[in-house]
Design an enzyme around this catalytic site. Structure first.
Site, mmCIF file in Angstrom:
data_model
loop_
_atom_site.group_PDB
_atom_site.id
_atom_site.type_symbol
_atom_site.label_atom_id
_atom_site.label_comp_id
_atom_site.label_asym_id
_atom_site.label_seq_id
_atom_site.Cartn_x
_atom_site.Cartn_y
_atom_site.Cartn_z
ATOM 1 N N HIS A 124 0.458 -1.368 0.346
ATOM 2 C CA HIS A 124 0.099 0.104 -0.006
ATOM 3 C C HIS A 124 0.653 1.105 0.161
ATOM 4 C CE1 HIS A 124 -3.855 -1.575 0.717
ATOM 5 N NE2 HIS A 124 -3.204 -3.100 1.422
ATOM 6 N N LYS A 128 -0.381 4.692 1.247
ATOM 7 C CA LYS A 128 -0.372 4.554 2.570
ATOM 8 C C LYS A 128 0.808 4.790 3.478
ATOM 9 C CE LYS A 128 -4.918 2.296 3.353
ATOM 10 N NZ LYS A 128 -5.231 1.489 2.237
ATOM 11 N N HIS A 143 -9.056 -7.913 -1.562
ATOM 12 C CA HIS A 143 -8.917 -8.254 -0.301
ATOM 13 C C HIS A 143 -9.926 -9.202 0.356
ATOM 14 C CE1 HIS A 143 -6.125 -4.923 -0.503
ATOM 15 N NE2 HIS A 143 -5.706 -4.756 0.876
ATOM 16 N N GLU A 160 -10.074 -10.462 6.002
ATOM 17 C CA GLU A 160 -9.030 -10.117 7.292
ATOM 18 C C GLU A 160 -9.806 -9.929 8.385
ATOM 19 O OE1 GLU A 160 -5.790 -6.573 7.212
ATOM 20 O OE2 GLU A 160 -7.406 -6.436 5.871
ATOM 21 N N ASP A 166 2.888 -6.091 2.810
ATOM 22 C CA ASP A 166 1.040 -5.145 3.276
ATOM 23 C C ASP A 166 2.079 -3.508 3.098
ATOM 24 O OD1 ASP A 166 -1.370 -5.072 3.086
ATOM 25 O OD2 ASP A 166 -1.673 -6.013 4.703
ATOM 26 N N ASN A 167 1.381 -3.519 4.303
ATOM 27 C CA ASN A 167 1.467 -2.569 4.929
ATOM 28 C C ASN A 167 2.777 -1.701 5.989
ATOM 29 O OD1 ASN A 167 -1.033 -2.654 5.208
ATOM 30 N ND2 ASN A 167 -1.769 -0.331 5.646
#
Length: 431
Positions: A77, A80, A226, A229, A326-327
């Site tokens: 991401h 973000k 996604h 989750e 991911d993040n």
């Protein structure tokens, strides 16, 4: 002789001997030890791999410990990334992350803000040895017209260093909004992107999945979703996605991320879901660091679940499985630096990729590269000389330390692996 990190010439052909995961080398008949490792020689000419052979066959070869092809991140991401100093997650929960990212996006995500943070993140990934990344982009309201043009500019700027792909990210309920989906579809099509979404158990799930699959098929788009989750075993949208892919005979690539709840379901549900995922040719990517951070979190209580999906079972069924960052440094995950070696190191511990390692190194290299359709993640004759050299000689050495002294080779030459300083973002993140 104990391998070290070699001084690589700045011009002309050269060669190096290193230990590599045999599963990542395009060489028939290459033997390997009990850890799946083989000692080979690589000859480099004009930025490409001119020859691969057993160690000892190339006179004058430099000596290193281990080597990996450059890494491939299938799920990130970038839009973000690095907002944590500006917008924290006060309780570390999924919904805390969702709320605080929404607040930060609405207040701060201008084109200049997103550009600066994306570029910073890519410089980190490049220095760590990554050559391909897929990112999800929040595609809601005004952000569609901001982030997609920024992504295209960034992709062009980084084209000779990191191959970039982008996925539209929005909740499954938005599929019912024709105006929204028209705008998203146009953005994805105009910017050569991938259709996405976040799925969970809502009454209109099947209807909206049908709409999403038709949109993707009509526009020649792949899908990347996604999925589930959550720790709730009743969250079974993965099975619904597989059934939709089969129902529509979808010809594109479907990728699903997270799928955490699968690990909380009973044996028969797992068996049937994995069977349908395999039949539909769906690829699965797990995000072990972020999901351990978010899942099963409650103040004052020790988490019981690791938050990762059933990677071993999926892989055994023939499903392409990957792991990714991911993040990074945002409310969904306060840590991380887009270092794919860290992802593999932690996945090895969290998901037991070891004893034996087998072909699990492909989960951060060759497998995500095949899902993305990019030429990366393997060492092959004629391929670009893109790889990472380590002083470590074995898995236990490689995965016990951060390997901050790694040497990253791109197109046959060593790159600068100096990481950008966080101070660069101070002005960007100032409220």
């Amino acid at each position: 002789m104990v391998p070290s990190l070699p001084e690589i010439p700045t011009s002309g052909p050269w060669s190096v001997e290193a230990t590599v995961p045999a599963c990542l080398v395009g060489l028939h008949g290459l033997g390997s030890d009990q850890d799946g490792l083989a000692r080979i020689g690589l000859s480099i000419e004009n930025g490409r791999i001119a020859a691969i052979g057993p160690a000892g066959e190339v006179p004058g070869a430099l000596t290193a410990g281990m080597a990996f092809p450059t890494f491939v991140e299938l799920h990130t991401h970038l839009d973000k990334g690095h907002i944590w100093p500006r917008r924290r997650n006060p309780d570390g929960t999924f919904f805390g992350a969702l709320d605080n990212v929404t607040l930060d996006r609405e207040a701060n995500w201008s084109a200049s803000d997103v550009t600066a943070r994306m570029d910073f993140a890519l410089r980190c990934a490049y220095a760590h040895g990554t050559s391909a990344i897929r990112t999800h982009l929040d595609s809601i309201g005004k952000q569609i017209g901001i982030s997609w043009p920024v992504f295209t500019e960034i992709r062009e700027k980084w084209a000779d260093r990191i191959e970039l792909q982008a996925v539209a990210l929005f909740s499954i309920e938005h599929v019912s909004d024709r105006a929204h989906m028209s705008e998203v579809t146009a953005a994805v099509r105009d910017h050569d992107g991938i259709m996405g979404g976040v799925t969970y158990m809502v009454p209109e799930l099947d209807q909206n999945l049908d709409t999403l699959f038709r949109l993707a098929a009509d526009n020649g788009l792949d899908l990347d979703l996604h999925v589930d989750e959550t720790q709730d075993p009743a969250s079974r949208s993965l099975r619904h996605i597989a059934e939709a892919a089969l129902r529509h005979r979808f010809a594109g690539q479907v990728t699903v991320g997270h799928c955490c709840s699968l690990a909380r379901q009973d044996g028969e549900e797992i068996r049937q879901t994995i069977g349908k995922v395999a039949e539909a040719g769906i690829a699965v990517v797990s995000l072990p660091m972020c999901n351990m951070y978010l899942q099963d979190r409650s103040s004052g209580r020790t988490p019981r679940s690791r938050g990762v999906t059933l990677l071993h079972e999926l892989k055994a069924a023939g499903v392409k499985v990957s792991v990714s960052s991911d993040n990074t440094r945002d409310p969904f995950y306060a840590y991380g630096d887009l270092d794919a070696l860290e992802v593999f190191r932690e996945a090895s511990r969290i998901a037991h990729f070891d004893h034996p390692f087998g072909d699990w190194p492909a989960a951060i290299t060759a497998t995500p590269a095949s899902v993305m359709g990019v030429d990366a993640g393997r060492l092959r004759v004629g391929g670009s000389a893109d790889f990472v050299l380590f002083k470590a000689r074995s898995w236990t050495e490689l995965l016990s330390r951060p390997q901050s002294d790694r040497v990253v080779v791109r197109k046959g030459r060593v790159i600068d692996t100096t990481l950008p300083d966080y101070e660069e973002l101070d002005g960007v993140l100032a409220e």
